[in-house]
Design an enzyme around this catalytic site. Structure first.
Site, PDB file in Angstrom:
ATOM      1  N   GLU A 111      48.314  -8.773  29.699  1.00 60.79           N
ATOM      2  CA  GLU A 111      48.126 -10.211  28.762  1.00 60.79           C
ATOM      3  C   GLU A 111      47.143 -11.145  29.627  1.00 60.79           C
ATOM      4  O   GLU A 111      47.228 -11.112  30.925  1.00 60.79           O
ATOM      5  CB  GLU A 111      49.594 -10.824  28.682  1.00 60.79           C
ATOM      6  CG  GLU A 111      50.338 -10.460  27.953  1.00 60.79           C
ATOM      7  CD  GLU A 111      51.934 -10.855  28.119  1.00 60.79           C
ATOM      8  OE1 GLU A 111      52.037 -11.482  29.209  1.00 60.79           O
ATOM      9  OE2 GLU A 111      52.771 -10.427  27.486  1.00 60.79           O
ATOM     10  N   TYR A 123      38.128  -6.541  32.397  1.00 63.96           N
ATOM     11  CA  TYR A 123      39.066  -5.433  31.628  1.00 63.96           C
ATOM     12  C   TYR A 123      38.098  -4.848  30.425  1.00 63.96           C
ATOM     13  O   TYR A 123      38.256  -3.686  30.329  1.00 63.96           O
ATOM     14  CB  TYR A 123      40.144  -6.109  30.900  1.00 63.96           C
ATOM     15  CG  TYR A 123      41.041  -7.018  31.653  1.00 63.96           C
ATOM     16  CD1 TYR A 123      41.382  -6.338  33.236  1.00 63.96           C
ATOM     17  CD2 TYR A 123      41.805  -8.385  31.641  1.00 63.96           C
ATOM     18  CE1 TYR A 123      42.309  -7.092  33.853  1.00 63.96           C
ATOM     19  CE2 TYR A 123      42.353  -9.056  32.341  1.00 63.96           C
ATOM     20  CZ  TYR A 123      42.699  -8.376  33.535  1.00 63.96           C
ATOM     21  OH  TYR A 123      43.509  -9.063  34.473  1.00 63.96           O
TER      22      TYR A 123
HETATM   23  C1  COA Z   1      39.884 -12.065  37.590  1.00 68.12           C
HETATM   24  C2  COA Z   1      39.383 -11.656  38.920  1.00 68.12           C
HETATM   25  C3  COA Z   1      40.532 -10.818  39.584  1.00 68.12           C
HETATM   26  C4  COA Z   1      38.060 -11.161  39.213  1.00 68.12           C
HETATM   27  O1  COA Z   1      37.738 -10.816  40.384  1.00 68.12           O
HETATM   28  P1  COA Z   1      36.531 -10.493  40.983  1.00 68.12           P
HETATM   29  O2  COA Z   1      36.717  -9.601  42.314  1.00 68.12           O
HETATM   30  O3  COA Z   1      35.938 -11.999  41.030  1.00 68.12           O
HETATM   31  O4  COA Z   1      35.919  -9.525  39.940  1.00 68.12           O
HETATM   32  P2  COA Z   1      34.542  -8.547  40.034  1.00 68.12           P
HETATM   33  O5  COA Z   1      33.684  -9.108  40.912  1.00 68.12           O
HETATM   34  O6  COA Z   1      34.838  -7.215  40.172  1.00 68.12           O
HETATM   35  O7  COA Z   1      33.996  -8.788  38.790  1.00 68.12           O
HETATM   36  C5  COA Z   1      34.608  -8.427  37.448  1.00 68.12           C
HETATM   37  C6  COA Z   1      33.756  -8.978  36.384  1.00 68.12           C
HETATM   38  O8  COA Z   1      33.615 -10.406  36.130  1.00 68.12           O
HETATM   39  C7  COA Z   1      32.639 -10.728  35.807  1.00 68.12           C
HETATM   40  N1  COA Z   1      32.597 -12.073  36.420  1.00 68.12           N
HETATM   41  C8  COA Z   1      32.775 -12.571  37.872  1.00 68.12           C
HETATM   42  N2  COA Z   1      32.571 -13.900  37.735  1.00 68.12           N
HETATM   43  C9  COA Z   1      32.575 -14.339  36.463  1.00 68.12           C
HETATM   44  C10 COA Z   1      32.432 -15.833  35.783  1.00 68.12           C
HETATM   45  N3  COA Z   1      32.873 -16.727  36.474  1.00 68.12           N
HETATM   46  N4  COA Z   1      32.340 -15.611  34.516  1.00 68.12           N
HETATM   47  C11 COA Z   1      32.096 -14.571  33.900  1.00 68.12           C
HETATM   48  N5  COA Z   1      32.122 -13.290  34.158  1.00 68.12           N
HETATM   49  C12 COA Z   1      32.496 -13.242  35.703  1.00 68.12           C
HETATM   50  C13 COA Z   1      31.722  -9.906  36.788  1.00 68.12           C
HETATM   51  O9  COA Z   1      30.179 -10.037  36.503  1.00 68.12           O
HETATM   52  C14 COA Z   1      32.126  -8.438  36.564  1.00 68.12           C
HETATM   53  O10 COA Z   1      31.857  -8.353  35.019  1.00 68.12           O
HETATM   54  P3  COA Z   1      30.954  -6.803  34.988  1.00 68.12           P
HETATM   55  O11 COA Z   1      31.864  -5.683  35.461  1.00 68.12           O
HETATM   56  O12 COA Z   1      30.707  -6.727  33.582  1.00 68.12           O
HETATM   57  O13 COA Z   1      29.858  -6.835  35.912  1.00 68.12           O
HETATM   58  C15 COA Z   1      39.379 -13.124  39.731  1.00 68.12           C
HETATM   59  O14 COA Z   1      38.450 -13.962  39.091  1.00 68.12           O
HETATM   60  C16 COA Z   1      40.674 -13.878  40.085  1.00 68.12           C
HETATM   61  O15 COA Z   1      41.403 -13.493  40.989  1.00 68.12           O
HETATM   62  N6  COA Z   1      40.953 -14.862  39.117  1.00 68.12           N
HETATM   63  C17 COA Z   1      42.254 -15.651  39.382  1.00 68.12           C
HETATM   64  C18 COA Z   1      43.495 -14.787  39.094  1.00 68.12           C
HETATM   65  C19 COA Z   1      43.157 -14.241  37.592  1.00 68.12           C
HETATM   66  O16 COA Z   1      42.764 -14.957  36.555  1.00 68.12           O
HETATM   67  N7  COA Z   1      43.619 -13.116  37.365  1.00 68.12           N
HETATM   68  C20 COA Z   1      43.582 -12.421  36.079  1.00 68.12           C
HETATM   69  C21 COA Z   1      45.113 -12.775  35.482  1.00 68.12           C
HETATM   70  S1  COA Z   1      45.063 -11.901  33.695  1.00 68.12           S
END
Ligand code: COA
Length: 155
Positions: A111, A123
């Site tokens: 989710e 995702y």
């Molecule tokens: C979601 C999360 C785990 C992603 O971690 P991350 O290490 O920054 O992710 P990645 O660097 O591997 O990037 C994943 C994708 O997000 C994109 N992305 C990163 N920051 C972004 C932003 N601010 N806006 C839009 N896209 C973004 C990247 O470009 C990448 O996309 P791609 O694979 O198409 O290039 C992190 O933002 C996080 O911990 N967020 C808080 C907790 C959370 O929301 N968890 C998910 C709950 S469902």
């Protein structure tokens, strides 16, 4: 998902001893923090498959899924705010999905808040598709309700 460039992140399974670090990462990532005790329980639970990613030092990202038969659900995934946007979650999710596949999981569910752009990008890249929607599922800090999307992918 394969990449020609070596990842700077090392992934490994997490155990109950990683609970304090996971709780600290959860606290800086979500408004509803999970305690060390909650993480200890989850990480010691047989149906829970948990992986972490570490950079130069300790675990800086985690993903936990709960397995039921040949399905699993991602319970939580987060990366330390200082290390986001550098591919850690992508590397970690790839590692995690490989482990789930080896454990016999076929379908993976989760989710996500429909406004969580980084999570949705992550995702989408791994082939998750929308299979449901829960309107008003999440409570936001400002009192508003947010819609959860239910996503599924074949592992
Ligand atoms: C979601 C999360 C785990 C992603 O971690 P991350 O290490 O920054 O992710 P990645 O660097 O591997 O990037 C994943 C994708 O997000 C994109 N992305 C990163 N920051 C972004 C932003 N601010 N806006 C839009 N896209 C973004 C990247 O470009 C990448 O996309 P791609 O694979 O198409 O290039 C992190 O933002 C996080 O911990 N967020 C808080 C907790 C959370 O929301 N968890 C998910 C709950 S469902």
């Amino acid at each position: 998902m394969s990449s020609s460039k070596a990842s700077p992140w090392r992934c490994r399974p997490l155990g109950a001893e990683d609970a304090p670090r996971c709780a600290a990462l959860h606290r800086v990532s979500f408004s509803n923090s999970w305690s060390i005790n909650e993480f200890e329980g989850l990480l010691a639970s047989a149906p829970v498959i948990a992986d972490g990613a570490e950079g130069a030092r300790n675990v800086s990202g985690f993903v936990l899924s709960r397995r039921a038969s040949d399905e699993a659900e991602i319970l939580t995934i987060a990366v330390h705010p200082a290390l986001r946007g550098q591919g850690m979650a992508g590397t970690m999710l790839g590692y995690h999905m490989s482990r789930l596949a080896r454990a016999g999981v076929g379908d993976l569910f989760l989710e996500v808040d429909e406004s969580n752009a980084p999570a949705l990008a992550l995702y989408r890249r791994y082939g998750f598709i929308k299979v449901g929607q829960r309107t008003g599922y999440y409570a936001r800090a400002d009192g508003q309700r947010a819609t959860a999307l239910v996503l599924r992918c074949t592992v």
